[in-house]
Design a protein around this motif. Structure first.
Motif, short mmCIF file in Angstrom:
data_model
loop_
_atom_site.label_atom_id
_atom_site.label_comp_id
_atom_site.label_asym_id
_atom_site.label_seq_id
_atom_site.Cartn_x
_atom_site.Cartn_y
_atom_site.Cartn_z
N ASP A 342 6.75 18.85 16.59
CA ASP A 342 7.60 17.99 15.77
C ASP A 342 9.00 18.55 15.59
O ASP A 342 9.97 17.80 15.50
CB ASP A 342 6.96 17.78 14.39
N ASP A 343 9.10 19.87 15.52
CA ASP A 343 10.43 20.49 15.33
C ASP A 343 11.23 20.48 16.63
O ASP A 343 12.42 20.74 16.60
CB ASP A 343 10.27 21.97 14.91
N LEU A 344 10.54 20.25 17.76
CA LEU A 344 11.18 20.51 19.04
C LEU A 344 11.29 19.28 19.93
O LEU A 344 11.58 19.39 21.11
CB LEU A 344 10.37 21.59 19.80
N THR A 345 11.02 18.11 19.37
CA THR A 345 11.14 16.88 20.17
C THR A 345 11.97 15.85 19.39
O THR A 345 12.05 15.89 18.16
CB THR A 345 9.75 16.26 20.46
N THR A 346 12.57 14.91 20.15
CA THR A 346 13.29 13.82 19.50
C THR A 346 12.26 12.78 19.04
O THR A 346 11.09 12.87 19.42
CB THR A 346 14.25 13.12 20.48
#
Ligand SMILES: Nc1ncnc2c1ncn2[C@@H]1O[C@H](COP(=O)(O)OP(=O)(O)OP(=O)(O)O)[C@@H](O)[C@H]1O
Length: 507
Positions: A342-346
């Motif tokens: 979640d922190d690393l995707t758009t």
């Protein structure tokens, strides 16, 4: 004449010198410890002795004769056996078949079963020969590896952190057996981060730092601080004083025998022999298995997936580093995606690779992970360094609930203290933590309350200052029924015990 002699062994990996001119003599009838911080080059050296890794240069002499070890099969034929830190078992086969396949073909399956039963009796080990390896905990898998090596009746036995998932009693039983093997003439090389064990068990200790031998000492003549100093090159860090208080109830689960509650700002420890049901409890809390009465902040989350639970702030570190904690062939930055998607995707699902890279680099820096870069694959890291990376990745998520299995398994004293301090700091920031460990010293250093798991049952909770290691040890055999649970909501606030130095390095 030495049983094994190594002279000027060098081994380079891309960007790393794992062994930088190591010379060592291992004598028959002696237990020889190899001590060094994570990444010092111990496993590499042992894999060279076992023929699993080829040195770039250097000489190996076996009983005085120069040899070139090209494969583990050749090493085994000479009488060299090794128990690895990471398991080499087939999950879909039974314990017996795994052992049988790994042994000399002259033994029939029935014969192997007989020898296995006899050895387990002698070792006081419980091992179901017909159980599928897939169903075993890490502690049980470790036992399979150890008995498989012992059944070959080796002349040189190499053990890479054999007690990391054994209970103190099982470890003592193993020591008795190792001493007996040594008295019968077997040479033993023993790798461990547990300084007490080395002092208690080993006749001689070679200390490695950054791929080089820095000293050879008689461990019984040293105290833990002296050993830690030799290994780290400086004084080991100590644990900070305890400060925080217990906050609101965050996560709870009701089991058939007791209720487990995690409050904000506290660490609850789960003690117990590996394979007593800890794995199932973790899976239930983390969402890998659905069901049960699991609540977060009073809300039923029993049917939520692990991903949904992560979004609510529940993170966890599983006991298996390779395979579940990390995907071995993937780079460290790709491994951040396993739990931090979640922190690393758009929103559209595009992966933000630069963010993954920054995150991996941050974890490497903050937790002192020894890795050439964030692009290094997980399998190239030494065991302890991978553990630091996985624990660091979850702590970096600033979780509100953190569930950790075996937080310092295979981690050196300096790094273990670093991880402990990070867990305590999280707790002080109000995180609710559950720590599952077989190491009672670790649990007593970290926990505010302790439960025990035995035979799939959860004991009542008890405040750490109201119990002792002896009592918890007795509970580990399931003997707690006369005790009343004090872990419920109305448990009084207690002052924390005085600051304790990190116990592994207490003299
Ligand atoms: N296959 C490999 N490819 C690249 N680098 C490797 C490989 N195996 C080991 N290394 C590197 O070599 C160094 C020594 O690793 P090794 O596993 O021997 O350390 P160790 O002393 O056993 O550590 P630990 O206590 O964490 O198990 C580390 O920096 C490690 O990352």
């Amino acid at each position: 004449m030495s049983r094994l002699e190594l002279h000027d062994i060098h081994k380079h990996y891309p960007n790393v010198i794992a062994n930088d001119g190591i010379s060592l003599r291992v004598e028959a009838g002696r237990i020889h410890a190899l001590l060094g911080e994570n990444g010092a080059g111990k496993s590499t050296l042992m894999k060279i002795i076992y023929g699993a890794v080829q040195p770039d240069s250097g000489t190996i002499r076996w009983k005085g004769e120069a040899i070139t070890l090209r494969s583990p099969a050749q090493a085994r034929a000479l009488g060299i056996a090794m128990v690895f830190q990471h398991f080499s078992l087939f999950d879909s086969l039974s314990v017996l078949d795994n052992i049988w396949l790994g042994l000399s073909p002259q033994w029939s399956r029935a014969e192997v079963r007989q020898r296995l039963t006899a050895l387990c009796q002698r070792l006081k080990l419980t091992l179901d020969a017909d159980a599928l390896v897939d169903t075993l905990s890490v502690g049980e898998r470790q036992r399979v590896e150890i008995v498989r090596a012992l059944l070959t009746e080796p002349e040189l036995l190499i053990l890479d952190e054999p007690t990391s998932v054994l209970t103190p009693q099982a470890a003592q039983d193993l020591f008795v057996l190792l001493r007996q093997l040594a008295s019968e003439g077997c040479a033993i090389v023993y790798i461990s981060h547990k300084l007490d064990e080395i002092r208690q068990l080993c006749d001689v200790c070679t200390v490695l730092r950054a791929g080089r031998v820095v000293d050879e000492v008689i461990p019984a003549d040293c105290d833990n601080d002296a050993l830690a100093r030799l290994m780290l090159g400086n004084d080991p860090p100590t644990l900070p004083p305890r400060q925080s208080g217990r906050g609101d109830l965050r996560l709870s689960v009701t089991t058939p025998t007791a209720r487990l509650e995690l409050h904000a700002g506290e660490i609850v420890g789960i003690a117990g022999v590996s394979g007593s049901g800890q794995k199932a409890l973790m899976a239930q809390l983390a969402g890998e298995t659905a069901g049960g009465a699991v609540q977060l902040d009073g809300r039923d989350i029993a049917r939520m997936s692990p991903q949904q639970r992560r979004r609510l702030g529940i993170h966890w570190v599983p006991e298996e580093r390779l395979g579940r904690g990390a995907v071995p062939p993937l780079s460290l930055h790709d491994n951040t995606l396993l739990t931090r998607r979640d922190d690393l995707t758009t929103r559209q699902g595009w992966i933000l690779r630069h963010k993954a890279l920054t995150l991996a680099q941050r974890v490497i820096k903050t937790f002192g992970v020894k890795a050439p870069s964030a692009s290094t694959s997980a399998q190239q890291l030494s065991g302890g360094n991978l553990q630091k990376f996985i624990v660091g990745r979850e702590i970096d998520a600033a979780p509100s609930v953190l569930l950790v299995s075996q937080p310092t398994w295979g981690v050196d004293v300096g790094a273990a203290s670093h991880i402990h301090r990070a867990l305590l700091a999280l707790r002080d920031q109000g995180c609710a933590l559950l720590v599952v460990s077989e190491d009672l010293t670790e649990l007593f250093a970290l926990s505010d309350r302790i439960h025990v798991m035995a035979n799939g049952r959860l004991s009542p909770g008890v405040a750490c200052q109201d119990t002792t290691m002896t009592q918890i040890g007795a509970w580990m055999s399931g003997l707690w029924d006369s005790h009343r649970d004090d872990g419920a909501d109305d448990a009084p606030q207690r002052p924390h015990p005085p600051m304790k130095k990190f116990p592994h390095v207490d003299a």
